[in-house]
Design an enzyme around this catalytic site. Structure first.
Site, PDB file in Angstrom:
ATOM      1  CD  GLU A 160      -4.347   8.949   0.527  1.00 50.96           C
ATOM      2  OE1 GLU A 160      -3.527   9.637   1.162  1.00 50.96           O
ATOM      3  OE2 GLU A 160      -4.252   8.708  -0.677  1.00 50.96           O
ATOM      4  N   GLY A 199      -6.296   3.672  -8.710  1.00 53.04           N
ATOM      5  CA  GLY A 199      -7.754   3.693  -8.810  1.00 53.04           C
ATOM      6  C   GLY A 199      -8.458   3.451  -7.495  1.00 53.04           C
TER       7      GLY A 199
END
Lengths: 328, 318, 443
Positions: free
Chosen positions: B205, B70
């Site tokens: 990321e 999540g």
């Protein structure tokens, strides 16, 4: 077969009010689709709203033609807002289906007998040109004047002058918009609206502005067409939208002059084929077709041309090779 | 920018961020984000269920956890790109519940995306200029009046070029962003985010899909952000990188915050080991999610099946 | 009720229209009273007057109900012993609708129409001018009553709507499956519908096979047409990596081209399949249906149930659902996505073709643009149910079908598609994922 007559008819098409209206509609669609990435499939609806707004203001409310044109523009703004508020937050293909549905609703409302007194139902509207023609500043002459295939009456020249002037102003307007920081945001939204949102831009508001701007330009196309011809609901069908898409993709969706070139070429080729194919049938060159079928063949070819364009040259004639207009 | 960009640097970590023991939801000395009871459900699946979490100001915080924990959903919630079923959160003392994404960005909280969103058909320079906020020329009517925005635009351009030099993208300025490599796009996205002079930068990321040659330069850029006084929150899978640059680590699993602490201690916690190694210790998640090419092993196939079952459940309940 | 005919249908529609307007008037009046100053509320002391006289060949008719609607809301009065009636209204320079309730006339007589053009002579529009007074007279004579039971009408409409909806479902399930598995918003689906009807015509009329042979052949050929489109066009384009927007525009071009190819073959007129004007059966009251309607509904139901079983039970059906759900995941778990998509095109071609045959009977007639005339309704049905979900398409179709038919009780028949399209827009506003769609699908 009179090849000179065919060429003359073809070239005369370049300045017809229908072509000029198409040019404007294609520019408006370029603002929607080419620059902002909005899949507006309701082009015919915007044109109808402009044309009917213009004609009804004159016939029902007795307004002067220039005020009627402003009302037509205002109607397009309202139409854009009504369409945009529910759909601009949704995914692109939903916008396409909602706009196509809304355009159809508009056409059916103009077509129904329930409002015949105002809209003329299936007969459409006519006889609203008096005021516009009376404002013609050209010197009086009878019959046609001009050169070569471009020989028109005084009334027709007045429409052409207004129409071409509107096209020029619109092209400058769109050019100025798209080179400004506003245009940068708009093009960014076309590429990826989440990225633009993450940079602090109110994407919904920008999309709405683009929808309204393009919608007004398309409606201007409807108004200019109405200045030269009668208004008829059978013109503003979904096929009309598809033809304008073809014209836009032909010229190049994300360019300033692409829609102008595309729309003119579309009508030139269509007029050429509509004159040529029946003539070929007459001299027996197309033995399997009747004259009527030859006319239908023109539309078959338009459909095929649209497919081939999208598959093999989506950037259009004027588009940059690297700059494909289809992002996703 | 540091001169020794080629060698791994060890800049001092920021410490003393929390009050009391390091545990999930621990209060911070100077929090920039405070989230309470944020929950987001997809169908029957709870993607995020964060009771309480605070992000420390002026530090680099890493948000880690196994796939499906999540993290990205939580990112989307914090930045207004998604709406939670319930919960409140604030940024710099201002409540952000229900604030649309673009306003969040204007408040100084900018983000990047896991899949880079370089605007491919704009040039690199245009991408950068788009990042500046408060542009007069972006208003519809003044866009027709170049004298109203030309000077501001020139200033923005100068700033953009300065940043491009810093990120070694200046040679690419006139090219379409689509022509950049994956790593360059990541750099461009980060540089573009800096155009708005944010207080908090959220990177989803930042290392995914980046050529190893560019990794070090990216790391340095992130460390530079902190030196310039910005707060950084990033999602990352690469534990080596997390250990290397993060001052604080928050571990999520199954939508919850399961551990918090400085990187060298939190990695040793049982909850973290469980979260990572518990169910699918032999599975390379990269292969399962399709980010890395490879044959499916039995274990991976099992996991896939599980995911499908979850999807079915979700469908059934929707 | 025994006098059912087309004119009464029209008459009732208009009557219901006035009822609805009356209802709106009541609601408006209610709203006005709750919001302070009462501007236009009908009251005893209102200054202006609408009045009239109801007589049959000079003899006054007593107790005939007259309803006057307009500013101030609806008011109903009965004629007095002299056949006279009058209603006080609050505004002048306004339009009022005066309706004579024919059920209150003595047996065997009705309002007759002097011009022969007005289908609802018992409803009159009047304008109260600056004088503030107007009189309205109805011509009474022996004639057909303009009343029939609303209930019968509604039942008939609902049944028609279900029939239409089932027909739509055949077309929309295919569209939805194609969308779900390939992401194409296929505008040329309309032409697949027309194609089915044309093939039925070709084999039943041109080649003179019995219709029960011609229809299965038409459906098979439609399936083949779907296969051909996938193999010859869509699969190569997928390989080429065209985006969904490009694919959509390609389908628009294909739709245009096919439509005019059809027109080249059959011209611009309407042609009929055998047995398209059958005897109608009286079910109950004035509810009438034809054998064709009943067969059409039966066939649709059987085919849809068979399709549902196939989708639910068969291996390929399950694979189809998996691909619809998540193509990359399905591909990763070893499902042959191309094979599934091919089957989807075949199935959707067959269903669309059958839908086309039924649509040709429902309209009735075959026309070159018969498919595109319902394309938007098909899209509406698919979106209503949730894009990409087959069962959603079924439910959406039934709702659209019933809505289109029933709405024409209140709105003019030439606007009946408008209701469905407006609902489509509203659905997108309030529940864009559709009835059965998942919210997270919306990007």
């Amino acid at each position: 077969m009179d090849i000179l007559q065919i060429l003359s008819n073809t070239l005369a098409q370049i300045l017809s009010p229908t072509t000029i209206g198409f040019v404007l509609a294609a520019i408006g669609l370029a603002v929607h689709f080419g620059f902002t990435g909005l899949l507006n499939m309701g082009v015919a609806g915007f044109m109808a709203v402009g044309a009917y707004g213009f004609a009804i203001s004159i016939l029902t409310f007795g307004l002067p033609w220039w005020l009627a044109a402003l009302i037509g523009i205002g109607a397009a703004v309202v139409f854009a807002l009504i369409l945009g508020i529910p759909t601009l937050r949704l995914r692109g293909d939903y916008l396409s289906i909602v706009t196509i549905a809304a355009a159809e609703v508009v056409r059916l409302l103009f077509l129904t007998t329930a409002f015949k007194d105002v809209t003329g139902s299936a007969d459409g509207l006519s006889g609203f040109h008096t005021g516009f023609r009376a404002s013609n500043p050209l010197p009086q002459f009878s019959g046609n004047a001009g050169f070569g295939p471009w020989s028109y009456s005084r009334d027709q020249w007045w429409v052409i002058i207004i129409g071409v002037a509107v096209v020029i102003v619109t092209v400058l307007f769109v050019w100025a918009l798209m080179r400004s920081p506003w245009g940068r945001v708009i093009k960014g939204i076309r590429e990826d609206e989440d990225a633009v949102r993450a940079l602090g831009k109110n994407v919904f508001s920008f999309k709405m502005q683009a929808l309204v701007v393009g919608g007004v330009i398309i409606a201007l196309g409807g108004i200019v067409t109405a200045m030269g011809t009668n208004v008829n609901p059978n013109v503003y069908v979904t096929s009309q939208t598809f033809y304008i898409w073809t014209a836009l993709l032909l010229g190049g969706a994300a360019t300033i002059f692409g829609p102008v070139l595309g729309a003119v070429l579309f009508w030139v080729v269509r007029a050429f084929l509509s004159n040529l194919l029946p003539a070929l049938v007459n001299i027996g060159a197309l033995p399997f077709l009747s004259g009527e079928q030859a006319q239908m063949l023109v539309f078959v070819l338009i459909g095929i041309a649209l497919m081939l364009l999208v598959i093999f040259r989506p950037q259009g004639i004027l588009g940059n090779r690297k700059e494909l207009t289809f992002v996703k | 920018m540091s001169s020794d960009a080629t060698a791994p640097v060890s800049r001092p970590k920021t410490t003393g961020l929390h009050v009391g023991d390091a545990r999930p939801g621990v209060p911070k000395v100077d929090p920039i984000i405070v989230a309470d009871g944020v929950r987001r459900q997809f169908g029957g699946l709870t993607a995020v269920d964060v009771e309480h979490v605070e992000i420390p100001r002026g530090a680099i915080t890493a948000l880690i956890g196994p796939n499906g924990a999540g993290k990205t959903t939580f990112f989307n919630l914090l930045t207004g790109f998604d709406k939670p079923n319930e919960g409140t959160w604030s940024f710099d003392g201002k409540s952000l519940s229900g604030v649309p994404a673009f306003r969040v960005a204007r408040l100084g909280l900018v983000r990047t995306f896991q899949l880079t969103k370089a605007l491919g058909l704009l040039t690199v320079l245009e991408n950068m200029k788009l990042g500046a906020t408060g542009q007069r020329g972006e208003r519809f009517w003044s866009s027709f009046l170049p004298f109203a925005w030309r000077r501001q635009d020139a200033e923005i351009e100068a700033k953009a070029r300065e940043l491009l030099v810093k990120f070694k993208l200046d040679a690419k300025a006139p090219d379409f962003a689509a022509s950049l490599s994956g790593g360059q796009r990541k750099l461009l996205e980060m540089a573009r985010a800096l155009m708005s002079e944010p207080k908090l930068v959220m990177l989803d990321e930042p290392m995914a899909g980046v050529n190893p040659a560019l990794t070090q330069s990216l790391l340095d850029h992130i460390l530079d952000l902190k030196d310039q006084g910005m707060t950084v929150l990033f999602v990352e899978h690469d534990m080596h990188m997390v250990r290397h640059i993060a001052d604080w680590v928050i571990v999520m699993a199954e939508g919850r915050v399961v551990a918090e602490g400085p990187p060298d201690t939190v990695m040793k916690e049982q909850a973290v080991i469980d979260a990572y190694l518990g169910a699918h210790q032999d599975v390379d998640l990269g292969v399962v999610t399709g980010r890395v090419a490879g044959e499916h092993t039995t274990a991976e196939a099992e996991l896939l099946e599980e995911i499908e079952v979850a999807a079915d459940v979700e469908e059934g309940e929707a | 009720m025994t006098h059912a005919s087309t004119t009464t249908v029209l008459a009732r529609r208009r009557r219901l229209g006035t009822v609805l307007i009356a209802l709106a008037g009541v609601l408006f009046a209610l709203w006005a009273t709750m919001n302070g100053p009462v501007a236009a509320h009908a009251a005893e002391g209102d200054p202006y007057r609408v009045s009239g006289n109801v007589q049959l060949e000079g003899a006054p008719l007593e107790g005939v109900a007259i309803t006057v609607d307009g500013p101030g809301g609806p008011q109903t009065v009965e004629t007095d012993a002299d056949g006279k009636w009058a209603v006080a209204v609050p505004e002048r320079n306004a339009d009022y609708t005066v309706t004579l309730d024919e059920s209150t006339l003595p047996e065997g007589i009705a309002v007759v129409d002097e011009s022969g053009e007005d289908t609802t002579p018992n409803v009159k529009e009047v304008h109260v001018g600056p004088g503030g007074r107007v009189s309205v007279n109805f011509f009474i004579g022996e004639g057909e009553r303009h009343t029939t039971s609303f209930f019968d009408q509604l039942v008939e409409r609902i049944i028609n709507g279900l029939n239409f909806g089932l027909m739509l479902a055949l077309a929309s399930i295919g569209l939805s499956l194609v969308y779900g598995t390939t992401g194409i918003s296929n505008f040329a689906h309309a032409e697949m519908v027309t194609f089915g009807a044309l093939m039925a015509y070709l084999f039943s009329v041109v080649i003179s096979l019995p219709i029960w042979v011609a229809i299965p052949i038409a459906v098979l050929l439609s399936a083949a047409f779907g296969y051909l489109l996938d193999t010859g066009l869509w699969r190569p384009l997928r390989r080429k990596g065209l985006g969904v927007v490009q694919l959509m525009i390609v389908s628009i071009g294909l739709s245009l081209a096919l439509r005019y190819v059809f027109q080249m073959f059959i011209g611009g007129g309407t042609i009929q399949l055998p047995g398209s004007a059958p005897e109608s059966l009286n079910l109950f009251g004035s509810v009438r249906l034809t054998w064709v309607d009943l067969t059409s509904m039966g066939v649709s139901i059987v085919v849809i149930v068979a399709f549902a079983l196939w989708l639910q039970r068969s291996r390929i059906g399950k694979a189809t659902r998996a691909v619809s759900d998540n193509p990359s995941l399905a591909s990763a778990s070893g499902i042959d996505v191309d094979g599934v998509v091919r089957v989807v095109w075949i199935v959707s071609g067959a269903l669309a073709g059958l839908g086309g045959v039924l649509w040709a009977y429902f309209r009735p007639g075959i026309k070159w643009d018969m498919g595109s005339s319902i394309l938007l309704l098909i899209f509406a049905a698919v979106i209503l149910g949730g894009l990409g979900t087959a069962y959603g398409a079924l439910i959406g179709s039934l709702i659209v079908g019933v809505l289109v038919e029933v709405s024409s009780l209140w709105i003019p028949a030439d606007l009946k598609y408008v209701a469905a399209l407006v609902i489509l827009i509203l659905i997108l506003l309030f529940r864009p994922q559709g009835i059965l769609g998942r919210r997270e699908r919306i990007g």
